[in-house]
Design a protein around this motif. Sequence first.
Motif, PDB file in Angstrom:
ATOM      1  N   ASP A  26      -5.552   2.931   1.033  1.00 27.04           N
ATOM      2  CA  ASP A  26      -5.283   1.409   0.665  1.00 27.04           C
ATOM      3  C   ASP A  26      -5.330   0.334   1.523  1.00 27.04           C
ATOM      4  O   ASP A  26      -4.916   0.705   2.782  1.00 27.04           O
ATOM      5  CB  ASP A  26      -3.729   1.495  -0.012  1.00 27.04           C
ATOM      6  CG  ASP A  26      -3.691   2.378  -1.313  1.00 27.04           C
ATOM      7  OD1 ASP A  26      -4.582   2.745  -1.810  1.00 27.04           O
ATOM      8  OD2 ASP A  26      -2.328   2.683  -1.763  1.00 27.04           O
ATOM      9  N   TYR A  36      -2.599  -0.182   4.524  1.00 25.39           N
ATOM     10  CA  TYR A  36      -1.500   0.959   4.874  1.00 25.39           C
ATOM     11  C   TYR A  36      -1.251   1.152   6.326  1.00 25.39           C
ATOM     12  O   TYR A  36      -0.084   1.366   6.579  1.00 25.39           O
ATOM     13  CB  TYR A  36      -2.442   2.078   4.214  1.00 25.39           C
ATOM     14  CG  TYR A  36      -1.504   3.581   4.453  1.00 25.39           C
ATOM     15  CD1 TYR A  36      -0.542   3.770   3.387  1.00 25.39           C
ATOM     16  CD2 TYR A  36      -1.645   4.230   5.759  1.00 25.39           C
ATOM     17  CE1 TYR A  36       0.263   4.733   3.476  1.00 25.39           C
ATOM     18  CE2 TYR A  36      -0.504   5.198   5.542  1.00 25.39           C
ATOM     19  CZ  TYR A  36       0.377   5.835   4.596  1.00 25.39           C
ATOM     20  OH  TYR A  36       1.131   6.771   4.750  1.00 25.39           O
ATOM     21  N   ARG A  93       2.386   1.044   8.194  1.00 26.21           N
ATOM     22  CA  ARG A  93       2.855   2.151   8.872  1.00 26.21           C
ATOM     23  C   ARG A  93       3.179   1.940  10.479  1.00 26.21           C
ATOM     24  O   ARG A  93       4.124   2.537  10.914  1.00 26.21           O
ATOM     25  CB  ARG A  93       1.613   3.107   8.934  1.00 26.21           C
ATOM     26  CG  ARG A  93       1.852   4.486   9.731  1.00 26.21           C
ATOM     27  CD  ARG A  93       3.005   5.335   8.975  1.00 26.21           C
ATOM     28  NE  ARG A  93       3.538   6.730   9.320  1.00 26.21           N
ATOM     29  CZ  ARG A  93       4.757   7.132   9.375  1.00 26.21           C
ATOM     30  NH1 ARG A  93       5.528   6.288   9.044  1.00 26.21           N
ATOM     31  NH2 ARG A  93       5.057   8.079  10.161  1.00 26.21           N
ATOM     32  N   GLU A 137      -0.960   4.692  -0.465  1.00 22.53           N
ATOM     33  CA  GLU A 137      -1.795   5.626   0.093  1.00 22.53           C
ATOM     34  C   GLU A 137      -2.505   5.218   1.498  1.00 22.53           C
ATOM     35  O   GLU A 137      -3.016   4.061   1.299  1.00 22.53           O
ATOM     36  CB  GLU A 137      -2.646   6.098  -1.054  1.00 22.53           C
ATOM     37  CG  GLU A 137      -2.220   6.515  -2.257  1.00 22.53           C
ATOM     38  CD  GLU A 137      -1.395   8.065  -2.321  1.00 22.53           C
ATOM     39  OE1 GLU A 137      -1.888   8.531  -1.171  1.00 22.53           O
ATOM     40  OE2 GLU A 137      -0.815   8.226  -2.879  1.00 22.53           O
ATOM     41  N   PRO A 170       0.808  -1.092  -0.141  1.00 20.56           N
ATOM     42  CA  PRO A 170       0.078   0.257  -0.126  1.00 20.56           C
ATOM     43  C   PRO A 170       0.865   1.274   0.113  1.00 20.56           C
ATOM     44  O   PRO A 170       1.863   1.426   0.619  1.00 20.56           O
ATOM     45  CB  PRO A 170      -1.085   0.019   1.189  1.00 20.56           C
ATOM     46  CG  PRO A 170       0.084  -0.976   2.253  1.00 20.56           C
ATOM     47  CD  PRO A 170       0.779  -1.862   1.315  1.00 20.56           C
TER      48      PRO A 170
END
Length: 243
Positions: free
Chosen positions: A167, A170, A174, A164, A162
Amino acid sequence: MRTNHRITILRCLVFTALVSAVSSFACAEEAKDQPVRIYLLVGQSNMQGKGAVEGEESNSLRYAVKNDSKKEFQFLVNEDGNWRERSDIWIHCDLHPFRELRYGPLKPGYGSSSGQIGPELGFGHVMGDATKGQVLLIKAAWGGKSLGHNFLPPSVGKYSRPVEPDDAGYFYQRILQLADEVTANIETYFPDYDNQGIEIAGLCFHQGWNDQYGGLDEKYETNLAAFIKDIRSEEHGIGVPGL
């Protein structure tokens, strides 16, 4: 022969002070040799934290401290009433792309905004008291996120990487990015780091609200089991099998 009790007592006090000083120095040296124990605080709005720090109303931390008849919350303030900072507990709070970056010693103000608190405050104090060395809390929490999409573990989603925020997976990625960013730059964020090493000691997951929609509730058990397995793994996660 008469004993000078005053001198004897003074000698005892000096000896006790010396023993205490040596013991304190030994404990400090022992703590210095301990790796920094890192806890990842992951989730959505409840992990971010919506508790007000200041305010005269009964839902604020200041009110709880001022009206603390059982003295349960006095550990949060200094003698002058200012909020206590724990130099033995560091916190890094990067709620990008929605909030500003904050980091430093633990104190109130690391919730969803700098005027709020979350689970990090109580958790941090408890872990700091239970740990000889340094503790570091890394908050990875974003409001309104589901396990079935935003935190979707790779082994379930089998999605392309991912890029964005919308997505799939994501915010799972992160979490890993934040762990890498903070540990790789720990001296930049926390100059008192003394090369004692680091240890990913745990991950707290406080989430679930958004998975009651769109049929995600039926998949929650499967997704959560996969999240735990993936986040522990070398292939998809932190690489700590017993996390």
